[in-house]
Design an enzyme around this catalytic site. Structure first.
Site, short mmCIF file in Angstrom:
data_model
loop_
_atom_site.label_atom_id
_atom_site.label_comp_id
_atom_site.label_asym_id
_atom_site.label_seq_id
_atom_site.Cartn_x
_atom_site.Cartn_y
_atom_site.Cartn_z
N ASP A 82 0.83 -1.20 0.00
CA ASP A 82 0.00 0.00 0.00
C ASP A 82 0.86 1.25 0.00
O ASP A 82 2.09 1.18 0.15
CB ASP A 82 -0.98 0.00 1.19
CG ASP A 82 -0.40 -0.65 2.44
OD1 ASP A 82 0.82 -0.54 2.63
OD2 ASP A 82 -1.17 -1.25 3.20
N ASN A 151 -8.17 -3.33 13.87
CA ASN A 151 -9.56 -3.53 13.42
C ASN A 151 -9.67 -4.66 12.39
O ASN A 151 -10.71 -4.82 11.76
CB ASN A 151 -10.11 -2.23 12.83
CG ASN A 151 -9.36 -1.80 11.57
OD1 ASN A 151 -8.40 -2.45 11.17
ND2 ASN A 151 -9.79 -0.72 10.95
N HIS A 153 -7.79 -5.00 9.59
CA HIS A 153 -7.44 -4.74 8.19
C HIS A 153 -6.18 -5.49 7.80
O HIS A 153 -5.31 -5.77 8.62
CB HIS A 153 -7.34 -3.24 7.90
CG HIS A 153 -6.17 -2.51 8.48
ND1 HIS A 153 -6.25 -1.23 8.99
CD2 HIS A 153 -4.86 -2.86 8.63
CE1 HIS A 153 -5.06 -0.84 9.40
NE2 HIS A 153 -4.21 -1.83 9.20
N GLU A 158 -10.01 -1.95 4.92
CA GLU A 158 -10.66 -1.74 6.20
C GLU A 158 -11.92 -2.62 6.28
O GLU A 158 -12.38 -3.16 5.26
CB GLU A 158 -11.03 -0.25 6.35
CG GLU A 158 -9.83 0.70 6.25
CD GLU A 158 -8.89 0.67 7.47
OE1 GLU A 158 -8.97 -0.27 8.29
OE2 GLU A 158 -8.07 1.60 7.59
C1 F6R Z 1 1.20 -1.79 6.12
C2 F6R Z 1 -0.16 -2.34 6.12
C3 F6R Z 1 -0.97 -2.40 7.36
C4 F6R Z 1 -0.17 -2.77 8.61
C5 F6R Z 1 -1.07 -2.80 9.83
C6 F6R Z 1 -0.31 -3.12 11.09
O1 F6R Z 1 1.76 -1.89 4.83
O2 F6R Z 1 -0.63 -2.72 5.10
O3 F6R Z 1 -1.99 -3.35 7.18
O4 F6R Z 1 0.43 -4.02 8.41
O5 F6R Z 1 -1.68 -1.55 9.97
O6 F6R Z 1 0.60 -2.09 11.35
P1 F6R Z 1 1.75 -2.27 12.43
O7 F6R Z 1 2.61 -3.37 11.94
O8 F6R Z 1 2.48 -0.94 12.42
O9 F6R Z 1 1.08 -2.57 13.71
#
Ligand code: F6R
Length: 262
Positions: A82, A151, A153, A158
Site C-alpha cells: 500500500d 480492526n 485490516h 478496512e
Molecule cells: C502496512 C499495512 C498495514 C499494517 C497494519 C499493522 O503496509 O498494510 O496493514 O500491516 O496496519 O501495522 P503495524 O505493523 O504498524 O502494527
C-alpha cells in the site's frame, strides 16, 4: 493447523479446519527470525522470487533478520502492499521511502525490481489496475508479508472491504489513522486516503506470511484465525487461503484457543 513454538514443541490447536502454520517466538526479534526463515526458504528455492512487502512496525524485525543473512536478494522483486495518498515524494513516512530504507537498501534489492503503488497520478483507477497487472506480469507474488490492523485490516482493506477487491484508493478508517499517528508529528498529518492492494489481489499470493506482535494485537489475531470469516473482519480471509504462515510473539498469541467472549 499446527502451532509450533520457537523451541519446537507442537501445541495442540483448537482450529483444525485451518491450513495455517503458526510459529511463535518469545519476542518480536525471535518472531522476526522465524519469519525470515520463510522468506529465506523461498529465495533459496527461487532467487528471483516475488515478495509482497508490508510496511508498519510488524515486519521490521523480519527485515532486520534478512538484512544480516548472507542471502542474495539482488534478483528478488518486491511489491509494496500500500501507499499513502497526499504525502510529498520523499516524505519519510511514505511507504516508497519506508520500503527503500527498511528493505531495498539494507537487503540489497535492485531498486528497478521494487514497486510501490503510484500515489501522485491523475487517474488512480488506471494506476491501480496497472499495479495489479505488474504483479501478474512478474509471475504473481510468491510470499505476501502482512501485518494486521487492530480492526482486522490487511493492507489498508478496512472492515467492509470485499474479498474480491482489487488494488484501489480507499479512505483510512479513523481507528487506523489513530493507530498510525505514532509515525507522524501530529495525528492530523496522517493521510486520509491511501492506495492498497485489494483483498482479492492479496489472496492470489501463493503464500501469506502474517506477522503480529504485542498484547494489543492478540484479539485481532484470535479473530483472524478463529473468528467467523467475513468482510467485517478482513484478515479472516486468511482462513480460506491454502498456504498461510502466521508468526507471532507470545503476547500476540495469548488469546488463541480461548472461547469467544460473549
Ligand atoms: C502496512 C499495512 C498495514 C499494517 C497494519 C499493522 O503496509 O498494510 O496493514 O500491516 O496496519 O501495522 P503495524 O505493523 O504498524 O502494527
Amino acid at each position: 493447523m499446527s502451532r509450533i513454538s520457537a523451541s519446537g514443541d507442537n501445541v495442540a490447536s483448537s482450529v483444525d479446519h485451518l491450513n495455517a502454520r503458526i510459529l511463535i517466538g518469545e519476542d518480536p526479534a525471535e518472531a522476526g527470525r522465524l519469519a525470515a526463515e520463510v522468506i529465506l526458504e523461498t529465495v533459496k528455492a527461487n532467487p528471483a522470487a516475488v515478495i509482497g512487502l508490508a510496511t508498519g512496525s510488524s515486519p521490521l524485525p523480519l527485515y532486520a533478520a534478512l538484512a544480516v543473512s548472507d542471502a542474495d536478494f539482488s534478483r528478488v522483486s518486491g511489491f509494496a502492499l500500500d501507499e499513502y495518498l497526499g504525502l510529498p515524494d520523499g516524505h519519510p513516512q511514505s511507504y516508497a521511502e519506508v520500503v527503500r530504507t527498511e528493505v531495498t537498501d539494507p537487503l540489497g534489492l535492485d531498486p528497478v525490481l521494487v514497486h510501490t503503488p503510484e500515489p501522485h497520478g491523475q487517474d488512480h483507477a488506471a494506476d491501480a489496475e496497472a499495479y495489479d497487472a505488474a504483479i501478474r506480469a512478474a509471475g504473481g507474488i510468491d510470499v505476501q508479508i502482512l501485518g494486521i490492523g487492530s480492526n482486522g485490516h490487511i493492507g489498508f482493506n478496512e472492515p467492509g472491504s470485499a474479498f474480491d477487491s482489487r488494488t484501489r484508493v480507499v479512505p483510512l478508517a479513523e481507528r487506523t489513522r489513530q493507530d498510525n499517528a505514532r509515525f507522524f508529528a501530529s495525528p492530523e498529518e496522517v493521510p486520509e486516503q491511501c492506495v492498497t492492494q485489494g483483498i482479492g489481489t492479496i489472496f492470489e499470493a501463493r503464500q501469506l506470511l502474517l506477522i503480529a506482535h504485542g498484547e494489543h494485537k492478540a484479539e485481532a489475531v484470535r479473530l483472524a484465525l478463529e473468528g467467523p470469516v467475513g468482510q467485517e473482519f478482513p484478515a479472516s480471509v486468511i482462513q480460506r487461503h491454502p498456504n498461510v504462515t502466521v508468526v507471532l510473539d507470545r503476547a500476540a498469541a495469548a488469546r488463541l484457543g480461548e472461547q469467544a467472549k460473549p
